[in-house]
Design a protein around this motif. Structure first.
Motif, PDB file in Angstrom:
ATOM      1  N   UNK A 198       0.837  -1.207   0.000  1.00  0.00           N
ATOM      2  CA  UNK A 198       0.000   0.000   0.000  1.00  0.00           C
ATOM      3  C   UNK A 198       0.873   1.258   0.000  1.00  0.00           C
ATOM      4  N   UNK A 199       1.918   1.253   0.810  1.00  0.00           N
ATOM      5  CA  UNK A 199       2.826   2.401   0.880  1.00  0.00           C
ATOM      6  C   UNK A 199       3.487   2.667  -0.466  1.00  0.00           C
ATOM      7  N   UNK A 200       3.962   1.614  -1.116  1.00  0.00           N
ATOM      8  CA  UNK A 200       4.639   1.765  -2.401  1.00  0.00           C
ATOM      9  C   UNK A 200       3.677   2.263  -3.477  1.00  0.00           C
ATOM     10  N   UNK A 201       2.427   1.794  -3.417  1.00  0.00           N
ATOM     11  CA  UNK A 201       1.420   2.231  -4.398  1.00  0.00           C
ATOM     12  C   UNK A 201       1.088   3.717  -4.209  1.00  0.00           C
ATOM     13  N   UNK A 202       0.889   4.137  -2.968  1.00  0.00           N
ATOM     14  CA  UNK A 202       0.584   5.540  -2.702  1.00  0.00           C
ATOM     15  C   UNK A 202       1.731   6.451  -3.128  1.00  0.00           C
ATOM     16  N   UNK A 203       2.962   5.993  -2.938  1.00  0.00           N
ATOM     17  CA  UNK A 203       4.123   6.774  -3.359  1.00  0.00           C
ATOM     18  C   UNK A 203       4.133   6.958  -4.868  1.00  0.00           C
ATOM     19  N   UNK A 204       3.828   5.891  -5.608  1.00  0.00           N
ATOM     20  CA  UNK A 204       3.774   5.975  -7.064  1.00  0.00           C
ATOM     21  C   UNK A 204       2.673   6.926  -7.514  1.00  0.00           C
ATOM     22  N   UNK A 205       1.532   6.864  -6.856  1.00  0.00           N
ATOM     23  CA  UNK A 205       0.408   7.735  -7.206  1.00  0.00           C
ATOM     24  C   UNK A 205       0.743   9.202  -6.940  1.00  0.00           C
ATOM     25  N   UNK A 206       1.392   9.458  -5.817  1.00  0.00           N
ATOM     26  CA  UNK A 206       1.807  10.834  -5.499  1.00  0.00           C
ATOM     27  C   UNK A 206       2.747  11.386  -6.566  1.00  0.00           C
ATOM     28  N   UNK A 207       3.682  10.554  -7.025  1.00  0.00           N
ATOM     29  CA  UNK A 207       4.648  11.007  -8.020  1.00  0.00           C
ATOM     30  C   UNK A 207       3.954  11.326  -9.341  1.00  0.00           C
ATOM     31  N   UNK A 208       2.964  10.535  -9.700  1.00  0.00           N
ATOM     32  CA  UNK A 208       2.225  10.792 -10.927  1.00  0.00           C
ATOM     33  C   UNK A 208       1.508  12.140 -10.854  1.00  0.00           C
ATOM     34  N   UNK A 209       0.851  12.411  -9.740  1.00  0.00           N
ATOM     35  CA  UNK A 209       0.150  13.688  -9.559  1.00  0.00           C
ATOM     36  C   UNK A 209       1.140  14.861  -9.535  1.00  0.00           C
ATOM     37  N   UNK A 210       2.265  14.652  -8.856  1.00  0.00           N
ATOM     38  CA  UNK A 210       3.305  15.689  -8.799  1.00  0.00           C
ATOM     39  C   UNK A 210       3.832  16.015 -10.188  1.00  0.00           C
ATOM     40  N   UNK A 211       4.082  14.993 -10.997  1.00  0.00           N
ATOM     41  CA  UNK A 211       4.619  15.191 -12.332  1.00  0.00           C
ATOM     42  C   UNK A 211       3.630  15.924 -13.231  1.00  0.00           C
ATOM     43  N   UNK A 212       2.351  15.614 -13.076  1.00  0.00           N
ATOM     44  CA  UNK A 212       1.324  16.293 -13.869  1.00  0.00           C
ATOM     45  C   UNK A 212       1.285  17.785 -13.519  1.00  0.00           C
ATOM     46  N   UNK A 213       1.304  18.091 -12.232  1.00  0.00           N
ATOM     47  CA  UNK A 213       1.272  19.499 -11.805  1.00  0.00           C
ATOM     48  C   UNK A 213       2.536  20.244 -12.234  1.00  0.00           C
ATOM     49  N   UNK A 214       3.685  19.573 -12.145  1.00  0.00           N
ATOM     50  CA  UNK A 214       4.951  20.208 -12.527  1.00  0.00           C
ATOM     51  C   UNK A 214       5.009  20.500 -14.016  1.00  0.00           C
ATOM     52  N   UNK A 215       4.217  19.783 -14.798  1.00  0.00           N
ATOM     53  CA  UNK A 215       4.191  19.993 -16.247  1.00  0.00           C
ATOM     54  C   UNK A 215       3.328  21.180 -16.646  1.00  0.00           C
TER      55      UNK A 215
END
Length: 510
Positions: A374-391
């Motif tokens: 669960x922790x690893x999945x949430x980390x991946x999801x956070x990175x995806x959202x972060x990358x979208x906003x940074x773009x």
């Protein structure tokens, strides 16, 4: 309750925890406050010889083009972040074999002194390369040393590990403090001299609050360390691990070995097929290690490129408004302070099963891995959202980007250390941690070609590079999904074995 011992021993454990937290907060990850430091370096005139005047427009307007300066600063950060991770491999081998707390002190001091010299001489701007590299290497050694402190606190182990990683992230705010002091009239050289003097706490902590060997896990009863007159504080950790190896039986004995890493208990754990500690080579060749490397590498590349190019990105979005760039740079640095607050959430997610009864036939190792998915999945999801906003080209949206970045970064590195400590034998922790960080460092070198591509062929527009990196982060989801199905497979095997045993028992009674 935190702590494994009573009286003086429990107090020493807590002092070790608290001083280690201060050590990581003030020194470990300061180089990742690069956005604040580069703002000051530009103001001071570092690499200004790379700026050129260009004549544009019908009125022959002269404009200063500092893209070469930005590219050189990006290269400084690329080399520094690479050294921060790549040299973790040899340091990990040293950690697993020798006591190296003094080495940590020497490297950190050398880095600080070198940076003091380079910051006092603008003409020698190239000294920024070795100076920041030394600080980065010394900082990661602080983190590796302190990660084992989590072994002192039993059921809170993952929480402590992620807390230290959060402190590592928050230490990047030190450069914000230096930036604010600089704007108040304090020179960079004076700031780093103050930081060097403060580092004397490492020596005191090394002698009085750190053991001269590894901290074993599980912790032996009455384990103590430091200067204790009249008492022996030497523990033969290898002997402890050997005893566990010969005396421990596998609770999951009989389960078919899968292609993934065999689930082994920590520190002297046994593989299910041989009853011995899994070799370092078998750990590296496991699917767990491979997908964990991919998980770390793609997200780390996204973070490094964002941090290394934040200043030019803000200049572009703010139309080179220096005051606005300073405001957003300060906002980014302030959010980094929250890393130490965000990281323990990840540890709590990983430790949420502690104290609860295990399923029939389930080992502690299986429960740890099941909880980590669960922790690893949430980390991946956070990175995806972060990358979208940074773009996004919207400047106000970058406030949200900063929040997602610090949350994801604290989950990323805390989860990385915690997963390696729970998925593989503790005797290989330093080597495996060092190897995964070193290999991910090689991937992180791609940040400089990405920056050069944006500045060159793409004419300063990072849109296509951001889209590519966002798609690349999707690979990070493979790791938690792999662990989830691995744990489900083991559960099905236990159920099949239990069903088969029940049938055999019924037949025997007939």
């Amino acid at each position: 309750m935190l702590g494994c011992g009573g009286g003086g021993v429990g107090l020493r454990y807590r002092l070790t925890l608290a001083t280690g937290l201060v050590e990581c907060l003030c020194f470990a990850g300061v180089v990742f406050g690069w956005a604040s430091l580069v703002f000051v370096l530009k103001t001071d005139g570092y690499f200004t010889d790379l700026c050129v005047n260009r004549t544009t427009g019908p009125n022959s307007t002269v404009e200063t083009d500092c893209s070469g300066q930005d590219e050189q600063f990006s290269l400084v950060f690329t080399v520094t972040s690479f050294m921060n991770n790549f040299l973790t491999l040899p340091n990990g081998f040293i950690f697993d074999r020798f006591v190296f707390f003094s080495t940590t002190e020497i490297q950190a001091e050398l880095g600080l002194c070198c940076l003091c010299v380079s910051l006092s001489l603008i003409a020698l701007s190239m000294l920024l390369f070795p100076a920041l590299s030394f600080i980065a290497v010394g900082g990661i050694l602080f983190l590796i040393t302190n990660i084992q402190v989590g072994n002192l606190f039993g059921s809170h182990r993952s929480t402590i590990i992620t807390l230290y990683n959060g402190a590592f992230d928050s230490s990047s705010a030190i450069f914000l403090i230096i930036k604010v002091m600089y704007e108040g009239g304090v020179s960079l050289r004076s700031s780093f001299l103050i930081l060097s003097v403060c580092s004397v706490i490492h020596l005191l902590r090394t002698f009085f609050l750190m053991p001269n060997t590894h901290i074993p896990y599980p912790l032996p009863e009455g384990f103590t360390y430091g200067v204790s007159p009249g008492k022996s504080n030497s523990y033969n950790v290898e002997e402890i691990e050997k005893t566990r190896e010969t005396g421990m039986t596998s609770e999951g004995e009989g389960l078919a070995e899968t292609d993934d890493m065999p689930l082994q208990p920590d520190d002297g754990q046994q593989s299910e097929d041989s009853g011995k500690v899994a070799s370092f080579r078998s750990c590296v060749q496991s699917w767990f290690f491979l997908w964990h490397l991919v998980w770390l590498s793609v997200m780390q590349l996204r973070h490094y490129l964002f941090i290394g190019t934040l200043n030019p990105m803000l200049n572009r979005l703010a139309d080179n408004d220096s005051a606005l760039v300073s405001q957003y740079t300060n906002a980014f640095a302030f959010t980094q302070l929250c890393g130490v607050l965000c990281a323990p959430w990840n540890g709590l997610i990983m430790d949420r099963h502690k104290g609860k009864p295990l399923a029939p036939g389930e080992t502690d190792k299986e429960a740890d891995l099941r909880s980590s998915s669960l922790s690893l999945f949430l980390t991946s999801l956070q990175c995806l959202l972060f990358s979208i906003c940074a773009s996004s080209p919207l400047l106000p949206l970058q406030y949200l980007t900063f929040i997602l970045q610090v949350l994801n970064r604290s989950f990323l590195y805390g989860g990385n250390a915690a997963f390696i400590s729970m998925a593989f034998p503790g005797v290989h922790f330093g080597k495996l941690y060092g190897l995964v960080m070193s290999l991910s460092a090689v991937v992180s070198l791609l940040q400089y070609p990405c920056f050069a591509l944006v500045k060159g062929a793409l004419g300063g527009a990072p849109f296509y590079v951001n889209i590519a990196l966002t798609l690349l982060t999707l690979l990070a989801f493979i790791h938690p999904i792999n662990i989830f199905y691995h744990c489900r497979k083991l559960t099905n095997q236990r159920e099949d074995m239990a069903g088969g045993a029940a049938i055999t028992l019924a037949e025997a009674k007939m």
